[in-house]
Design a protein around this motif. Sequence first.
Motif, PDB file in Angstrom:
ATOM      1  N   TYR A   5      18.992  21.062  13.525  1.00 44.05           N
ATOM      2  CA  TYR A   5      17.787  20.470  14.104  1.00 44.05           C
ATOM      3  C   TYR A   5      17.116  21.560  14.933  1.00 44.05           C
ATOM      4  O   TYR A   5      17.736  22.122  15.842  1.00 44.05           O
ATOM      5  CB  TYR A   5      18.149  19.248  14.956  1.00 44.05           C
ATOM      6  CG  TYR A   5      18.557  18.047  14.132  1.00 44.05           C
ATOM      7  CD1 TYR A   5      19.776  18.032  13.464  1.00 44.05           C
ATOM      8  CD2 TYR A   5      17.722  16.949  14.003  1.00 44.05           C
ATOM      9  CE1 TYR A   5      20.154  16.943  12.679  1.00 44.05           C
ATOM     10  CE2 TYR A   5      18.091  15.845  13.224  1.00 44.05           C
ATOM     11  CZ  TYR A   5      19.299  15.852  12.568  1.00 44.05           C
ATOM     12  OH  TYR A   5      19.672  14.773  11.794  1.00 44.05           O
ATOM     13  N   TYR A   6      15.852  21.831  14.623  1.00 44.70           N
ATOM     14  CA  TYR A   6      15.194  22.983  15.239  1.00 44.70           C
ATOM     15  C   TYR A   6      13.781  22.648  15.679  1.00 44.70           C
ATOM     16  O   TYR A   6      13.181  21.659  15.234  1.00 44.70           O
ATOM     17  CB  TYR A   6      15.135  24.135  14.220  1.00 44.70           C
ATOM     18  CG  TYR A   6      13.984  24.018  13.237  1.00 44.70           C
ATOM     19  CD1 TYR A   6      13.981  23.062  12.227  1.00 44.70           C
ATOM     20  CD2 TYR A   6      12.871  24.855  13.347  1.00 44.70           C
ATOM     21  CE1 TYR A   6      12.919  22.938  11.356  1.00 44.70           C
ATOM     22  CE2 TYR A   6      11.792  24.735  12.465  1.00 44.70           C
ATOM     23  CZ  TYR A   6      11.825  23.778  11.473  1.00 44.70           C
ATOM     24  OH  TYR A   6      10.765  23.645  10.614  1.00 44.70           O
ATOM     25  N   SER A   7      13.272  23.480  16.591  1.00 49.53           N
ATOM     26  CA  SER A   7      11.851  23.513  16.908  1.00 49.53           C
ATOM     27  C   SER A   7      11.497  24.996  16.914  1.00 49.53           C
ATOM     28  O   SER A   7      12.252  25.801  17.503  1.00 49.53           O
ATOM     29  CB  SER A   7      11.587  22.868  18.280  1.00 49.53           C
ATOM     30  OG  SER A   7      10.202  22.803  18.521  1.00 49.53           O
ATOM     31  N   PRO A   8      10.413  25.408  16.266  1.00 51.78           N
ATOM     32  CA  PRO A   8      10.180  26.832  16.024  1.00 51.78           C
ATOM     33  C   PRO A   8      10.324  27.710  17.276  1.00 51.78           C
ATOM     34  O   PRO A   8       9.726  27.435  18.323  1.00 51.78           O
ATOM     35  CB  PRO A   8       8.740  26.864  15.499  1.00 51.78           C
ATOM     36  CG  PRO A   8       8.573  25.537  14.837  1.00 51.78           C
ATOM     37  CD  PRO A   8       9.344  24.563  15.693  1.00 51.78           C
ATOM     38  N   GLY A   9      11.124  28.763  17.135  1.00 48.92           N
ATOM     39  CA  GLY A   9      11.216  29.788  18.177  1.00 48.92           C
ATOM     40  C   GLY A   9      12.110  29.452  19.353  1.00 48.92           C
ATOM     41  O   GLY A   9      12.254  30.255  20.273  1.00 48.92           O
ATOM     42  N   THR A  10      12.723  28.293  19.351  1.00 54.25           N
ATOM     43  CA  THR A  10      13.528  27.891  20.503  1.00 54.25           C
ATOM     44  C   THR A  10      14.982  28.377  20.348  1.00 54.25           C
ATOM     45  O   THR A  10      15.263  29.239  19.514  1.00 54.25           O
ATOM     46  CB  THR A  10      13.507  26.350  20.677  1.00 54.25           C
ATOM     47  OG1 THR A  10      14.147  25.786  19.519  1.00 54.25           O
ATOM     48  CG2 THR A  10      12.083  25.825  20.792  1.00 54.25           C
ATOM     49  N   ALA A  11      15.887  27.789  21.121  1.00 53.41           N
ATOM     50  CA  ALA A  11      17.290  28.228  21.111  1.00 53.41           C
ATOM     51  C   ALA A  11      17.999  27.936  19.784  1.00 53.41           C
ATOM     52  O   ALA A  11      19.182  28.257  19.628  1.00 53.41           O
ATOM     53  CB  ALA A  11      18.045  27.569  22.270  1.00 53.41           C
ATOM     54  N   CYS A  12      17.272  27.367  18.844  1.00 51.22           N
ATOM     55  CA  CYS A  12      17.814  27.196  17.487  1.00 51.22           C
ATOM     56  C   CYS A  12      17.874  28.523  16.742  1.00 51.22           C
ATOM     57  O   CYS A  12      18.540  28.637  15.707  1.00 51.22           O
ATOM     58  CB  CYS A  12      16.941  26.225  16.692  1.00 51.22           C
ATOM     59  SG  CYS A  12      15.236  26.805  16.532  1.00 51.22           S
ATOM     60  N   LEU A  13      17.155  29.538  17.249  1.00 46.85           N
ATOM     61  CA  LEU A  13      17.023  30.774  16.456  1.00 46.85           C
ATOM     62  C   LEU A  13      18.357  31.461  16.190  1.00 46.85           C
ATOM     63  O   LEU A  13      18.628  31.877  15.063  1.00 46.85           O
ATOM     64  CB  LEU A  13      16.080  31.754  17.159  1.00 46.85           C
ATOM     65  CG  LEU A  13      14.577  31.586  16.879  1.00 46.85           C
ATOM     66  CD1 LEU A  13      13.784  32.587  17.695  1.00 46.85           C
ATOM     67  CD2 LEU A  13      14.252  31.740  15.393  1.00 46.85           C
ATOM     68  N   ALA A  14      19.201  31.595  17.225  1.00 47.89           N
ATOM     69  CA  ALA A  14      20.463  32.331  17.010  1.00 47.89           C
ATOM     70  C   ALA A  14      21.326  31.643  15.942  1.00 47.89           C
ATOM     71  O   ALA A  14      21.797  32.315  15.002  1.00 47.89           O
ATOM     72  CB  ALA A  14      21.212  32.512  18.324  1.00 47.89           C
ATOM     73  N   PRO A  15      21.541  30.306  16.022  1.00 52.55           N
ATOM     74  CA  PRO A  15      22.279  29.660  14.928  1.00 52.55           C
ATOM     75  C   PRO A  15      21.587  29.804  13.576  1.00 52.55           C
ATOM     76  O   PRO A  15      22.247  29.965  12.549  1.00 52.55           O
ATOM     77  CB  PRO A  15      22.338  28.183  15.355  1.00 52.55           C
ATOM     78  CG  PRO A  15      22.125  28.174  16.814  1.00 52.55           C
ATOM     79  CD  PRO A  15      21.270  29.375  17.121  1.00 52.55           C
ATOM     80  N   HIS A  16      20.259  29.765  13.591  1.00 53.31           N
ATOM     81  CA  HIS A  16      19.520  29.906  12.326  1.00 53.31           C
ATOM     82  C   HIS A  16      19.771  31.292  11.718  1.00 53.31           C
ATOM     83  O   HIS A  16      20.082  31.414  10.515  1.00 53.31           O
ATOM     84  CB  HIS A  16      18.017  29.683  12.596  1.00 53.31           C
ATOM     85  CG  HIS A  16      17.209  29.482  11.361  1.00 53.31           C
ATOM     86  ND1 HIS A  16      15.868  29.199  11.384  1.00 53.31           N
ATOM     87  CD2 HIS A  16      17.544  29.559  10.042  1.00 53.31           C
ATOM     88  CE1 HIS A  16      15.417  29.091  10.134  1.00 53.31           C
ATOM     89  NE2 HIS A  16      16.407  29.308   9.317  1.00 53.31           N
TER      90      HIS A  16
END
Length: 223
Positions: A5-16
């Motif tokens: 579950y992501y929102s562009p550019g947020t803390a999701c980036l490293a897992p992505h």
Amino acid sequence: MIQLYYSPGTACLAPHFLLEELGLAYELVLVDTSKQQHQTEAYLKLNPKGKIPLLIDQNNADLSLTESAAICLYLAEKYATHATNAANAHFNPAPASLQRAQLYQWMMYLSNTLQAELLSYFYPERLCDDADSAAQVKTHAEERVAQMLTYIDTQLSHSGGDFLLGVDISIADLFLFMLCRWTRGMQKPARAYPQLAGYLERMFNRPSIQNSFAQEGISAPYY
Ligand SMILES: N[C@@H](CCC(=O)N[C@@H](CS)C(=O)NCC(=O)O)C(=O)O
């Protein structure tokens, strides 16, 4: 399937970035924080913290995990072993090895020191009551981030290779790239430091980072 579950550019980036590095099959689920989708009843049921990212691993009894650093550590431990993904086993250093100890040191430092300070920089109004105080909080956060970037820059020159742990890339590098990107609007962004300049360029050119930016719809300036 793994869902991020992501929102562009947020803390999701490293897992992505890591999902891409490891060549795993995964699905991205958009939860747009700019539209407050992280505060909907449906999302809060999945993640009561109301934060991004969230990982659900349907390959592992629907394991549900938050905290960007924890998600990276989990994915590396589960999916980067010599048995199943030998080419990427360096993402999961052996328990009690020097590499693993240094990895823990970097992940703790980056997540509870630099990332925490960046949250003060981006959300200063959450730490005080009026606009003048918020401006001061932001300024002080930026000063402390500069001290941290100076420290990281020096450490990079002593690492013995292109990455924080030396020759092999680790999840700490993916995490650091994400955090450095967040400094791009500062007076002295991470890219302006002598070691970080080349390091960030090398990281940016990795297919994992290029693909993640494209999938999240992120455009220049990238870092
Ligand atoms: N420590 C958490 C921080 C998560 C976090 O604060 N995410 C931000 C996006 S970078 C968020 O969801 N912000 C929405 C809000 O705070 O309302 C992690 O690393 O996962």
